[in-house]
Motif scaffolding. Structure first.
Motif, PDB file in Angstrom:
ATOM      1  N   VAL A 185      44.622  -9.160  28.656  1.00  0.00           N
ATOM      2  CA  VAL A 185      43.801  -9.167  27.446  1.00  0.00           C
ATOM      3  C   VAL A 185      44.179  -7.995  26.547  1.00  0.00           C
ATOM      4  CG1 VAL A 185      41.458  -8.870  26.551  1.00  0.00           C
ATOM      5  CG2 VAL A 185      41.865 -10.346  28.526  1.00  0.00           C
ATOM      6  N   ASN A 186      44.401  -6.837  27.145  1.00  0.00           N
ATOM      7  CA  ASN A 186      44.724  -5.634  26.388  1.00  0.00           C
ATOM      8  C   ASN A 186      45.995  -5.815  25.573  1.00  0.00           C
ATOM      9  OD1 ASN A 186      43.628  -3.050  25.898  1.00  0.00           O
ATOM     10  ND2 ASN A 186      45.320  -2.117  27.000  1.00  0.00           N
ATOM     11  N   HIS A 187      47.001  -6.417  26.187  1.00  0.00           N
ATOM     12  CA  HIS A 187      48.271  -6.623  25.492  1.00  0.00           C
ATOM     13  C   HIS A 187      48.146  -7.675  24.393  1.00  0.00           C
ATOM     14  CE1 HIS A 187      50.952  -3.888  27.476  1.00  0.00           C
ATOM     15  NE2 HIS A 187      50.580  -4.308  28.669  1.00  0.00           N
ATOM     16  N   MET A 188      47.313  -8.686  24.622  1.00  0.00           N
ATOM     17  CA  MET A 188      47.104  -9.696  23.583  1.00  0.00           C
ATOM     18  C   MET A 188      46.424  -9.067  22.362  1.00  0.00           C
ATOM     19  SD  MET A 188      46.138 -13.257  25.483  1.00  0.00           S
ATOM     20  CE  MET A 188      44.457 -12.714  25.670  1.00  0.00           C
ATOM     21  N   LEU A 189      45.452  -8.210  22.615  1.00  0.00           N
ATOM     22  CA  LEU A 189      44.751  -7.563  21.515  1.00  0.00           C
ATOM     23  C   LEU A 189      45.680  -6.614  20.768  1.00  0.00           C
ATOM     24  CD1 LEU A 189      41.322  -6.802  23.229  1.00  0.00           C
ATOM     25  CD2 LEU A 189      42.018  -8.796  21.909  1.00  0.00           C
ATOM     26  N   TYR A 190      46.553  -5.953  21.505  1.00  0.00           N
ATOM     27  CA  TYR A 190      47.529  -5.058  20.866  1.00  0.00           C
ATOM     28  C   TYR A 190      48.410  -5.859  19.906  1.00  0.00           C
ATOM     29  CZ  TYR A 190      51.240  -1.632  20.247  1.00  0.00           C
ATOM     30  OH  TYR A 190      52.153  -0.761  19.691  1.00  0.00           O
ATOM     31  N   ASN A 191      48.835  -7.034  20.350  1.00  0.00           N
ATOM     32  CA  ASN A 191      49.651  -7.893  19.488  1.00  0.00           C
ATOM     33  C   ASN A 191      48.900  -8.264  18.216  1.00  0.00           C
ATOM     34  OD1 ASN A 191      49.986 -11.198  19.026  1.00  0.00           O
ATOM     35  ND2 ASN A 191      51.882 -10.032  18.922  1.00  0.00           N
ATOM     36  N   LEU A 192      47.632  -8.573  18.358  1.00  0.00           N
ATOM     37  CA  LEU A 192      46.822  -8.990  17.218  1.00  0.00           C
ATOM     38  C   LEU A 192      46.654  -7.861  16.208  1.00  0.00           C
ATOM     39  CD1 LEU A 192      45.063 -11.393  16.190  1.00  0.00           C
ATOM     40  CD2 LEU A 192      43.129 -10.287  17.299  1.00  0.00           C
ATOM     41  N   VAL A 193      46.490  -6.640  16.702  1.00  0.00           N
ATOM     42  CA  VAL A 193      46.136  -5.527  15.830  1.00  0.00           C
ATOM     43  C   VAL A 193      47.355  -4.770  15.302  1.00  0.00           C
ATOM     44  CG1 VAL A 193      44.900  -3.326  15.724  1.00  0.00           C
ATOM     45  CG2 VAL A 193      43.915  -5.247  16.978  1.00  0.00           C
ATOM     46  N   TYR A 194      48.347  -4.527  16.164  1.00  0.00           N
ATOM     47  CA  TYR A 194      49.387  -3.567  15.803  1.00  0.00           C
ATOM     48  C   TYR A 194      50.786  -4.158  15.599  1.00  0.00           C
ATOM     49  CZ  TYR A 194      45.978   0.025  16.971  1.00  0.00           C
ATOM     50  OH  TYR A 194      44.862   0.819  16.989  1.00  0.00           O
ATOM     51  N   GLU A 195      51.088  -5.272  16.223  1.00  0.00           N
ATOM     52  CA  GLU A 195      52.463  -5.768  16.142  1.00  0.00           C
ATOM     53  C   GLU A 195      52.691  -6.561  14.857  1.00  0.00           C
ATOM     54  OE1 GLU A 195      53.580  -7.879  19.647  1.00  0.00           O
ATOM     55  OE2 GLU A 195      53.713  -6.061  20.854  1.00  0.00           O
ATOM     56  N   TYR A 196      53.808  -6.286  14.197  1.00  0.00           N
ATOM     57  CA  TYR A 196      54.203  -7.000  12.992  1.00  0.00           C
ATOM     58  C   TYR A 196      55.330  -7.961  13.350  1.00  0.00           C
ATOM     59  CZ  TYR A 196      51.369  -3.632  10.461  1.00  0.00           C
ATOM     60  OH  TYR A 196      50.305  -2.885  10.001  1.00  0.00           O
ATOM     61  N   ASP A 197      55.169  -9.239  12.953  1.00  0.00           N
ATOM     62  CA  ASP A 197      56.117 -10.260  13.391  1.00  0.00           C
ATOM     63  C   ASP A 197      56.422 -11.219  12.245  1.00  0.00           C
ATOM     64  OD1 ASP A 197      53.754 -11.697  13.212  1.00  0.00           O
ATOM     65  OD2 ASP A 197      53.371 -11.626  15.380  1.00  0.00           O
ATOM     66  N   SER A 198      56.806 -12.461  12.587  1.00  0.00           N
ATOM     67  CA  SER A 198      57.202 -13.445  11.578  1.00  0.00           C
ATOM     68  C   SER A 198      56.066 -13.750  10.610  1.00  0.00           C
ATOM     69  CB  SER A 198      57.682 -14.728  12.259  1.00  0.00           C
ATOM     70  OG  SER A 198      56.665 -15.271  13.085  1.00  0.00           O
ATOM     71  N   TRP A 199      54.808 -13.654  11.075  1.00  0.00           N
ATOM     72  CA  TRP A 199      53.665 -13.879  10.181  1.00  0.00           C
ATOM     73  C   TRP A 199      53.720 -12.901   9.014  1.00  0.00           C
ATOM     74  CZ3 TRP A 199      49.686 -11.155   8.111  1.00  0.00           C
ATOM     75  CH2 TRP A 199      48.618 -11.864   7.575  1.00  0.00           C
ATOM     76  N   ASP A 200      53.947 -11.611   9.309  1.00  0.00           N
ATOM     77  CA  ASP A 200      54.006 -10.590   8.262  1.00  0.00           C
ATOM     78  C   ASP A 200      55.203 -10.811   7.338  1.00  0.00           C
ATOM     79  OD1 ASP A 200      51.873  -8.386   9.133  1.00  0.00           O
ATOM     80  OD2 ASP A 200      52.873  -9.135  10.931  1.00  0.00           O
ATOM     81  N   HIS A 201      56.329 -11.216   7.910  1.00  0.00           N
ATOM     82  CA  HIS A 201      57.511 -11.474   7.079  1.00  0.00           C
ATOM     83  C   HIS A 201      57.273 -12.673   6.150  1.00  0.00           C
ATOM     84  CE1 HIS A 201      59.489  -8.452   9.332  1.00  0.00           C
ATOM     85  NE2 HIS A 201      59.634  -9.158  10.447  1.00  0.00           N
ATOM     86  N   THR A 202      56.591 -13.700   6.670  1.00  0.00           N
ATOM     87  CA  THR A 202      56.268 -14.862   5.837  1.00  0.00           C
ATOM     88  C   THR A 202      55.357 -14.463   4.678  1.00  0.00           C
ATOM     89  OG1 THR A 202      56.465 -16.341   7.742  1.00  0.00           O
ATOM     90  CG2 THR A 202      55.254 -17.163   5.837  1.00  0.00           C
ATOM     91  N   LEU A 203      54.352 -13.641   4.973  1.00  0.00           N
ATOM     92  CA  LEU A 203      53.435 -13.176   3.939  1.00  0.00           C
ATOM     93  C   LEU A 203      54.173 -12.353   2.886  1.00  0.00           C
ATOM     94  CD1 LEU A 203      50.479 -13.037   2.992  1.00  0.00           C
ATOM     95  CD2 LEU A 203      50.234 -10.941   4.349  1.00  0.00           C
ATOM     96  N   GLU A 204      55.123 -11.537   3.331  1.00  0.00           N
ATOM     97  CA  GLU A 204      55.888 -10.714   2.402  1.00  0.00           C
ATOM     98  C   GLU A 204      56.716 -11.590   1.450  1.00  0.00           C
ATOM     99  OE1 GLU A 204      59.235  -7.123   2.546  1.00  0.00           O
ATOM    100  OE2 GLU A 204      58.369  -7.931   4.387  1.00  0.00           O
TER     101      GLU A 204
END
Length: 720
Positions: free
Chosen positions: A203-222
């Motif tokens: 659960v901790n790692h999933m939440l970390y992904n949600l809050v801190y990791e930047y991925d294809s979603w962020d690139h698409t938004l950019e």
């Protein structure tokens, strides 16, 4: 010898209840569980908002477009749908994310290759009540771990776990200690009640992904935002909304993680007791101590092996070099040995402990301190007959395994090198020993120069003071006495403590309370203590500067007694040294600014046009400053010649950078050229540091020669 003979004895009549989770563990689990439930309530509320936005966003877009069809309403409707879809996708994207635990240094091994090792691990898994690992890997470092890939499905389905055995660990312990360390790793998963810890880890790692990791979603938004216009406007709105959501979830995540770290420490205590229950308390205690020293020795040996690699020498077996490094540290810290392994007695620990006056209970630490773990282990004495044999015996052909891992590691570190020719490890170690010996300072210095540079002082003014008969020491032993060295060590300690206090003040270290000189303080009092420590450090630095002047004065008077051919070069060597220090400081400041730029490039997902222009401007400014510093370096003339690898004398400027300065545009951004530019700045600093160190060693050699009354040659060269 079969695997039964190699399997160490287990404790007899041990109280197995010591492996049952205690009250502290249950309390920590309860805290983490409640915090996760709170987080999930917040998340579900946000998810409901995302669902509502998706529904009403589509409805609203349809209404706008059908009410009056035009390019503007079409763009606005598409933007509304895009906002709703992107927001909803952000809230659920972690479900499809698999977190792979990858390490290119790992090599998988198989039972037909090492049957005794697999039989050993199988028996230990049975004894600890743990499933046999799905796969077993070896890696080069002083380490062991159980790892697995985690995903959303890990919350509902059992996840096969893999075992990693660091060959550096095998090189660092005996058979009983090896059993204890592997049992510790199995201990994290040996009890059903401990599976909650694994669940929370996922659960901790999933939440970390949600809050801190930047991925294809962020690139698409950019990319969406870069379209501009009405459609792009909704991308900006989406970004602002997600920034708020990330801020809220980030605060909640930090709250959970604080409890999770406490749980992690409790899990470490539990895993240690699982190891005690099957391997004994003394093997676990000794393993912790040996691993700590051996890990330092591993890094120590790798640093020297890297230096040798730069000279074209590659060891065929780094584990023989690792053993040599362990022996070297044992000699340095006056530790006895059993074979090549260090013997660290209780009386040895205080001598090598931190001298810090500051004590902080780190609530973010994932592991208890060594002292706390040992106390926990010794509360449950479990006696065994120690199996002093080496765990290398579990491998079918240890030398072959060591050499294969050595070659694998070199290929990772030197990917462009083909058909690497490895040399006998003992021959490479001889070169390392020579390098270590060359770097040693004469025993008469008594640690006076350890871990520091000579403090700057005005050389001509100090010489004038000497001629004016201002008081200087007349005995060499007074210069480097134990009392003097202890004062220098206290300065080092105070400087480190001052940095930690600053981190407490700035919030980098989250500590509500701490101890200083065994007195408890609140966080708000850290500023007063820092001011007090600043005053102490300033006085100590003033004393140390005067002490270094005293040393100079003592040897300069010896040099004068032996004539100008000794006094002039000796004074000039200090002038050179301080000039080199100033150059190194200038370029180091430039490198720091470069690193800030590189950090921003890695961590910042979106850049506005103005930010991009400012970035290019900063890089261009740094480039011009670099060229300016190099031009200024042309005016530096050292009193001793500098020679290159061909043996031809060079100027200082030519020594620190031989190739043209990397081209950096003042208009457009080029990441590859930035990397080349950054590498050049680092290269210049390293070369200046090399020249400075050689100048430093020349000064110390001249002092020894002067004290012995020997004639010193003025044609010694500094190699760059």
């Amino acid at each position: 010898m079969n695997s039964i003979d190699l399997y160490p004895q287990s404790p007899q009549n041990i109280d197995k209840s010591i492996t049952s989770p205690g009250k502290e563990y249950i309390r920590q689990v309860t805290k983490v569980f409640c915090s996760v439930v709170l987080f999930m309530l917040i998340y579900m509320a946000l998810l409901a908002i995302a669902g509502g936005m998706l529904y009403y966003g589509i409805q609203g877009a349809f209404y706008i477009i059908t009410a009056k069809f035009s390019f503007i309403t079409l763009a606005a409707g598409a933007g509304m749908v895009g906002l709703a879809v992107m927001f909803a996708w952000f809230m659920v994207k972690f479900i499809f994310k698999t977190r792979k635990n990858e390490n290119p240094q790992r090599i998988q091994i198989f039972e037909n290759e090492h049957p005794q090792l697999f039989a050993f691990i199988r028996k230990l898994a049975t004894e600890t009540g743990t499933p046999f690992p799905k796969k077993i890997f070896i890696s080069p470092e002083v380490n062991a771990c159980v790892f697995y890939n985690s995903s959303f499905l890990s919350l509902f389905l059992p996840v096969p776990k893999n075992l990693e055995i660091g060959l550096g660990l095998v090189n660092s312990v005996n058979m009983s200690e090896f059993k204890a360390v592997i049992a510790h790793e199995f201990g994290h998963f040996s009890q059903k009640s401990m599976k909650l810890g694994s669940y929370i880890y996922t659960v901790n790692h999933m939440l970390y992904n949600l809050v801190y990791e930047y991925d294809s979603w962020d690139h698409t938004l950019e990319k969406w935002a870069n379209i501009g216009g009405i459609f792009g406007f909704f991308a900006i709105v989406t970004f602002k909304m997600i920034s708020v959501v990330r801020f809220i979830l980030g605060k909640a995540y930090n709250f959970i993680n604080l409890f999770y770290m406490s749980l992690s420490r409790a899990m470490e205590y539990h895993a240690d007791l699982v190891a005690v229950s099957v391997a004994g308390s003394i093997p676990m205690k000794h393993a912790l101590r040996r691993i700590e020293l051996s890990a330092v020795a591993y890094d120590y040996s790798m640093n020297y092996l890297q230096t040798q690699a730069e000279k074209g020498r590659y060891s065929s077996n780094i584990y023989l070099n690792h053993q040599a490094a362990i022996s070297h540290l044992c000699h340095t810290h006056e530790l006895s040995k059993s074979g090549h392994l260090p013997v660290i007695e209780d009386t040895d620990v205080p001598n090598n402990a931190s001298k810090s006056r500051l004590r902080i209970k780190d609530q973010w630490a994932s592991h208890p301190s060594m002292e706390e773990r040992e106390l926990n282990i010794l509360k449950h004495p479990a006696t065994v007959v120690i199996h002093a044999g080496s765990p290398w015996k579990l491998f079918e052909n240890p030398a072959q395994v060591q050499e294969a891992m050595t070659r694998h590691l070199y290929q990772l570190l030197l990917p462009d090198t083909k058909d690497l020719q490895l040399e006998n490890a003992e021959i490479v170690q001889q070169h390392i020993n020579q390098e270590i010996e060359a770097g040693k300072l004469d025993s008469r210095y008594n640690g006076y120069y350890n871990g520091r540079t000579i403090e700057y002082f005005d050389v001509p003014q100090t010489i004038a003071d000497i001629f004016n008969s201002q008081g200087y020491f007349t005995k060499e032993a007074d210069l480097f006495s134990d009392a003097v060295v202890q004062k220098i060590e206290q300065l080092h300690t105070n400087t480190h403590d001052r940095q930690t206090l600053q981190q407490i003040i700035s919030g980098q270290v989250d500590a509500k309370f701490f101890e200083f000189d065994a007195i408890k303080y609140r966080r708000k009092e850290a500023g007063q203590l820092r001011t007090r420590l600043d005053t102490e450090i300033a006085e100590q630095q003033k004393w140390l500067c005067n002490q270094d002047k005293q040393v100079f004065g003592y040897y300069y008077r010896l040099a004068m007694a032996q004539g100008n051919t000794h006094s002039i070069p000796y004074a000039a060597s200090f002038t050179d040294y301080f000039a080199l220090q100033a150059e190194e400081k200038k370029f180091a400041g430039l490198l720091h600014r470069m690193q800030v730029v590189q950090y921003q490039l890695i961590t910042k997902p979106r850049w506005t046009d103005d930010e991009q222009r400012n970035l290019v401007g900063e890089i261009s400014s740094l480039h011009m400053l670099f060229e300016k510093y190099l031009r200024e370096a042309e005016a530096i003339n050292l009193s001793v010649p500098i020679n290159d690898q061909a043996g031809e004398n060079q100027t200082f400027r030519a020594c620190i950078l031989t190739e043209p300065v990397a081209a950096v545009s003042s208009v457009t951004f080029d990441y590859e050229q930035l990397q080349v530019f950054g590498n050049q700045v680092s290269q210049v600093i390293n070369r200046i540091a090399t020249v400075t160190n050689e100048c430093f060693k020349r000064i110390l050699a001249m002092q020894i020669s002067l004290s012995q009354g020997d004639k010193i040659s003025t044609d010694n060269q500094i190699a760059c």
